[in-house]
Scaffold this active site. Structure first.
Site, PDB file in Angstrom:
ATOM      1  N   LEU A 501       0.835  -1.196   0.000  1.00  0.00           N
ATOM      2  CA  LEU A 501       0.000   0.000   0.000  1.00  0.00           C
ATOM      3  C   LEU A 501       0.866   1.241   0.000  1.00  0.00           C
ATOM      4  CD1 LEU A 501      -2.537  -1.076   2.716  1.00  0.00           C
ATOM      5  CD2 LEU A 501      -3.015  -0.798   0.295  1.00  0.00           C
ATOM      6  N   GLY A 502       2.045   1.118   0.574  1.00  0.00           N
ATOM      7  CA  GLY A 502       2.899   2.291   0.645  1.00  0.00           C
ATOM      8  C   GLY A 502       3.986   2.048   1.638  1.00  0.00           C
ATOM      9  N   GLY A 504       5.372   3.434   5.118  1.00  0.00           N
ATOM     10  CA  GLY A 504       5.134   4.294   6.270  1.00  0.00           C
ATOM     11  C   GLY A 504       6.452   4.741   6.858  1.00  0.00           C
ATOM     12  N   GLY A 505       6.385   5.358   8.036  1.00  0.00           N
ATOM     13  CA  GLY A 505       7.603   5.793   8.683  1.00  0.00           C
ATOM     14  C   GLY A 505       8.495   4.622   9.055  1.00  0.00           C
ATOM     15  N   PHE A 506       7.905   3.439   9.223  1.00  0.00           N
ATOM     16  CA  PHE A 506       8.652   2.276   9.669  1.00  0.00           C
ATOM     17  C   PHE A 506       9.209   1.461   8.528  1.00  0.00           C
ATOM     18  CE2 PHE A 506       5.285   2.794  12.826  1.00  0.00           C
ATOM     19  CZ  PHE A 506       6.063   3.035  13.923  1.00  0.00           C
ATOM     20  N   PRO A 508       7.471  -0.901   4.857  1.00  0.00           N
ATOM     21  CA  PRO A 508       6.343  -1.125   3.960  1.00  0.00           C
ATOM     22  C   PRO A 508       5.047  -1.482   4.693  1.00  0.00           C
ATOM     23  CG  PRO A 508       7.878  -2.951   3.857  1.00  0.00           C
ATOM     24  CD  PRO A 508       8.527  -1.903   4.697  1.00  0.00           C
ATOM     25  N   VAL A 509       3.948  -1.113   4.089  1.00  0.00           N
ATOM     26  CA  VAL A 509       2.634  -1.498   4.581  1.00  0.00           C
ATOM     27  C   VAL A 509       1.947  -2.261   3.453  1.00  0.00           C
ATOM     28  CG1 VAL A 509       0.447  -0.688   5.500  1.00  0.00           C
ATOM     29  CG2 VAL A 509       2.528   0.594   5.964  1.00  0.00           C
ATOM     30  N   LYS A 523       1.728  -3.976   8.678  1.00  0.00           N
ATOM     31  CA  LYS A 523       2.819  -3.009   8.781  1.00  0.00           C
ATOM     32  C   LYS A 523       4.062  -3.747   9.224  1.00  0.00           C
ATOM     33  CE  LYS A 523       3.053   1.592  10.770  1.00  0.00           C
ATOM     34  NZ  LYS A 523       2.295   2.530  11.585  1.00  0.00           N
ATOM     35  N   ASP A 619       2.136  13.631  15.886  1.00  0.00           N
ATOM     36  CA  ASP A 619       2.323  13.652  14.437  1.00  0.00           C
ATOM     37  C   ASP A 619       0.975  13.689  13.723  1.00  0.00           C
ATOM     38  OD1 ASP A 619       3.904  13.871  12.205  1.00  0.00           O
ATOM     39  OD2 ASP A 619       4.395  11.748  12.077  1.00  0.00           O
TER      40      ASP A 619
END
Ligand SMILES: *[C@@H]1O[C@H](CO)[C@@H](O)[C@H](O)[C@H]1NC(C)=O
Ligand SMILES: *[C@@H]1O[C@H](CO)[C@@H](O)[C@H](O)[C@H]1NC(C)=O
Ligand SMILES: *[C@@H]1O[C@H](CO)[C@@H](O)[C@H](O)[C@H]1NC(C)=O
Ligand SMILES: *[C@@H]1O[C@H](CO)[C@@H](O)[C@H](O)[C@H]1NC(C)=O
Ligand SMILES: *[C@@H]1O[C@H](CO)[C@@H](O)[C@H](O)[C@H]1NC(C)=O
Ligand SMILES: *[C@@H]1O[C@H](CO)[C@@H](O)[C@H](O)[C@H]1NC(C)=O
Ligand SMILES: *[C@@H]1O[C@H](CO)[C@@H](O)[C@H](O)[C@H]1NC(C)=O
Ligand SMILES: *[C@@H]1O[C@H](CO)[C@@H](O)[C@H](O)[C@H]1NC(C)=O
Length: 806
Positions: A501-502, A504-506, A508-509, A523, A619
């Protein structure tokens, strides 16, 4: 009882058999298909017949999926010559030509396949291919004509996109004119045979997106095209043919690639009746995928701002244009070339430049490639053709290099011809460094061995109590459901990038579907994530204890793998894509916006006051607000959240984390955060929602203020309505909108004490009580704070970490 079962099953079986045997998949010269009649492929996957489209509706002959509930056309015969009424008939002539006749018997479409065979038949195959073949021929696979050779907008498994090099015949996709009009639109997706082949997405003759050359595994510019348990991709280039295709490894998967009327290439996979077609892959993906976005010798990176810069050793051709973000004229060499004395400089992690004026040789190695390129002064760059097994083949460029982008962990090596005076760009073979490195390595490995020995001893003592798996560790106090790794892997097609899906800060999701049909978001903490294990654990800790309809719900974590979290899936993605994406924004009218403004307020109120933990999110921003099926907002990404206890409402940190544009002044400048810093971010978000403009990167011709300053200026002049986006203005309740702006401005006041608490915000939103006048907002014109880059369009707002020495 038994008899009853047998009796009741009998008719069902019977009618089923009857249906199958009645449905034809083949017509002979004696038969025809009239409007209302259909051909059904043998396995029941595809159906051919007539359908309506357009306004006023016209009739088309086409092929669609039979097994799924949504009518999905995959091929259209008469897309340029629709029938006005339901009088069409399809037949096959004795010459083997398929013809479509209208009511008075004239043919409006023909396959033009004239072949002299005794018994030509037309058959709809289970792959969705309509073929003409000779029923008497010895070879049942002998295909004389096939619809797969004349694709419309849909790329099905088994189809070839590309060329027969002997005949010069080219198969390519052409978009529909609109969702409801099958006639040929402006976009094509085809293999360009010039130089080393690549796929080009074109609008008319303009290139919109380029896949880059095939590197043995995938197209150079399509990092997401990864091996997958369900599909296999293939590019074939030989004397006779040049084509791209994919095959299904599991025929139960229903998937199609589509060239949309808007020029997006998207792949969809059918999940089930409830979820329908799910989008798995899109091209172009981002700004850097737009063809030649940074001009010649420019390179594009989505994670920098601005996205374009010149390659090392190059400078903007016109620096004034470049400075105002007009990159079209690209870059030029700092030092001119000198042919014989030139050197080659390596650029890594790139998407290879446009290969339309390239030359290639599959058997040469990189060294031979370099020699050939060196000899010819118009050779500008070289690279390997195939990246598998350490690299092979040779690709040479004979023109200025254009349409280059850089990735973080993906891409190829490109060697560019440079003047000898640029030798500083070469990696220097420093002996000293090597020595130091060698020493470091041996010290390093000694240290590692030591650690290992200690660890093994410790482990033996403690018997497997390695505090690694945070899920394991915390499962007792978290009461979180645990998922098997295999369940998660299966749900996400083995973490296929198609399901991604994209980022994230961590890390891949992924999107996944559990066996019961529940959609999940998975996540994963990636090794080189910008945020670390600490934030990840933080998130587990907080989110698992929070339950609110405006917070994203954590469903569980993974039992074997420490760094995987499973969330409820938010089908509509994040709020920023709706607010700032011109193609999606229309889906959010005022009532949806107001619902979101209220929902986020309630979510934050819960965090600040009502939850057990009392949490500051730290955030809050548009991309951290996710939307469910009904467009209800849910706050996500608790990686930065901090808990505070009792009456403590503020804290100090020397590590300021958050996102530019949303950070309150006291937090960004002094590292002081409190619930009021969330209130500030919330206020920014409200103003962004009503104006549909990002605070960050906001520009106005009349003044130098950012969005907050602009809103305040309009407010003080009594012109707040002008802040509203036109779309919002058209659908809004004026009083609600004005009140939202007013509340937004109260939230972004410079002094934290002046800002309302979230409970006051919720109350103010839900009632008509009189509102105080807002004071000047914080950060209303300090656009360059913290070396912020000014950029008109900032594609992804990264969460930043700024360290302060204290
Ligand atoms: C067409 O029909 C005629 C007469 O019914 C029959 O003899 C012939 O075999 C048929 N041809 C085909 C190709 O089915
Ligand atoms: C054929 O029929 C269409 C309507 O179906 C009519 O508009 C057209 O004039 C007819 N053409 C001829 C040649 O009769
Ligand atoms: C068949 O030939 C006609 C006349 O040359 C042409 O207009 C039509 O596009 C052709 N059909 C196909 C499917 O190629
Ligand atoms: C390519 O076209 C030639 C000439 O029409 C034909 O003989 C050959 O079979 C075609 N090759 C393939 C692989 O379709
Ligand atoms: C397609 O191209 C035509 C002619 O160039 C143009 O008039 C039309 O506006 C274009 N349509 C779209 C959707 O871009
Ligand atoms: C194909 O996929 C389905 C669903 O994922 C699975 O049940 C089936 O076993 C697979 N078949 C093969 C041959 O892998
Ligand atoms: C490719 O390179 C090999 C080895 O250098 C050479 O034998 C071959 O002729 C080259 N092929 C072409 C098409 O130039
Ligand atoms: C260099 O390569 C180009 C393109 O292949 C070719 O046209 C030209 O003749 C070559 N020049 C020399 C000196 O070999």
């Amino acid at each position: 009882m038994k008899a009853f079962v047998v009796l009741s099953m009998c008719p069902v079986l019977f009618s089923c058999n009857a249906l199958l045997s009645n449905a034809l998949d083949t017509i002979t010269t004696n038969q025809s298909i009239r409007d209302g009649e259909n051909l059904l492929s043998a396995g029941g996957t595809f159906e051919l017949g007539f359908f309506s489209a357009g306004n006023p509706p016209k009739r088309y002959l086409g092929i669609w999926y039979k097994k799924i509930t949504t009518t999905t056309i995959v091929w259209v015969a008469n897309r340029v010559a629709p029938l006005a009424d339901a009088s069409g008939t399809l037949r096959i002539t004795s010459h083997g030509s398929l013809v479509l006749l209208n009511g008075n018997g004239s043919d409006i479409w023909s396959s033009n396949s004239t072949i002299l065979v005794r018994n030509p038949v037309a058959q709809l195959l289970d792959s969705g291919n309509l073929v003409v073949r000779d029923a008497d021929g010895s070879d049942p696979n002998n295909v004389l004509w096939q619809s797969f050779d004349y694709p419309t907008d849909t790329f099905l498994a088994g189809m070839k996109i590309g060329w027969n090099r002997t005949s010069g015949f080219n198969r390519y996709l052409t978009s529909w004119k609109s969702i409801d009009d099958p006639s040929p639109g402006n976009f094509t997706y085809q293999i360009d045979p010039n130089g080393y082949p690549q796929l080009l997405l074109k609008q008319g003759s303009d290139i919109k997106f380029r896949s880059g050359p095939w590197n043995g595994l995938r197209w150079s510019g399509t990092p997401n095209l990864n091996p997958n348990p369900y599909y296999r991709y293939e590019f074939v280039l030989n004397e006779e043919e040049m084509y791209y295709r994919y095959e299904l490894l599991n025929s139960s998967v229903i998937t199609r690639k589509l060239l949309m009327p808007n020029g997006m290439v998207q792949r969809f996979t059918w999940i089930d009746r409830t979820h329908g077609w799910t989008l798995y892959l899109t091209a172009p993906i981002d700004q850097c995928d737009n063809y030649a976005s940074c001009g010649v010798y420019g390179t594009c990176r989505v994670d920098t701002s601005p996205v374009c810069r010149c390659l090392k050793g190059f400078v903007p051709r016109f620096s004034q244009e470049w400075d105002i973000l007009d990159w079209s004229n690209g870059c030029v060499r700092r030092n001119p070339l000198d042919c014989e004395k030139d050197i080659f400089v390596k650029y890594s992690w790139v998407k290879l430049p446009d290969t339309r004026s390239s030359w290639f040789n599959e058997s040469m190695n990189l060294q031979e490639c370099k020699v050939v390129c060196m000899k010819n002064c118009s050779c500008m760059a070289y690279s390997n053709l195939d990246i598998r097994n350490g690299g092979s083949g040779c690709l040479l460029w004979f023109s200025e290099l254009i349409d280059i982008r850089e990735y973080n962990n993906y891409g190829q090596d490109l060697y560019i011809r440079m003047a000898a005076s640029e030798s500083a760009l070469l990696p220097s073979p420093q002996k000293k460094h090597k020595l130091v490195m060698g020493l470091a390595v041996s010290f390093g490995s000694a240290f590692l061995i030591l650690v290992l020995i200690i660890c093994v001893r410790q482990c033996k003592k403690k018997k497997m109590e390695i505090p690694e798996d945070n899920c394991e560790n915390q499962k007792k106090d978290l009461e979180l459901p645990l998922f098997d790794l295999s369940t998660v892997a299966l749900a996400t097609s083995y973490f296929s990038t198609d399901n991604k899906l994209g980022e994230g800060g961590f890390g891949p999701v992924y999107k996944g579907v559990l066996r019961g049909g529940q959609e999940i978001a998975v996540k994963m903490l990636s090794r080189n994530s910008r945020q670390g294990l600490h934030e990840f654990k933080n998130e587990v800790l907080y989110v698992s204890k929070l339950q609110h309809r405006n917070l994203v719900k954590l469903l569980g974590c993974c039992i074997e793998e420490e760094n995987i979290l499973i969330y409820e899936f938010m089908p509509n993605g994040s709020l920023d894509s709706f607010l700032f994406d011109p193609t999606q924004r229309e889906q959010l009218d005022w009532s949806a916006c107001f619902n979101i403004i209220n929902g986020i307020a309630r979510g934050l109120l819960y965090l600040h006051q009502d939850s057990r933990l009392r949490i500051i999110h730290r955030d809050v921003k548009a991309s951290n607000v996710l939307l469910d099926y009904e467009m209800n907002p849910k706050l996500s990404d608790f990686g930065l959240a901090k808990s505070f206890t009792g009456n403590e409402t503020q804290a100090n940190t020397n590590r300021v984390v958050g996102t530019y544009g949303y950070m309150s002044p006291e937090y960004a400048l002094d590292g002081v955060f409190s619930t009021k810093s969330d209130v500030f971010s919330y206020g920014v978000l409200v103003l962004e929602i009503v104006s549909r403009k990002r605070n960050r990167g906001f520009h106005h011709p009349d003044h130098d203020h950012n969005l907050l300053g602009h809103a305040w200026r309009l407010f003080t002049e009594g012109r707040s309505m002008q802040l509203l986006d036109q779309l919002v203005a058209n659908s809004c309740s004026t009083s609600e909108a004005l009140r939202s702006i007013h509340i937004g401005l109260l939230c972004v006041q410079r002094c934290p004490d002046d800002r309302p608490s979230m409970s006051t915000v919720v109350m103010m939103l839900g009632s008509d009580i009189e509102l105080p006048l807002p004071k000047e907002p914080g950060f209303f014109n300090e656009r360059n704070l913290l070396q912020e880059n000014t950029s008109q369009s900032q594609p992804n707002e990264m969460t930043m970490t700024v360290l302060y020495a204290r």
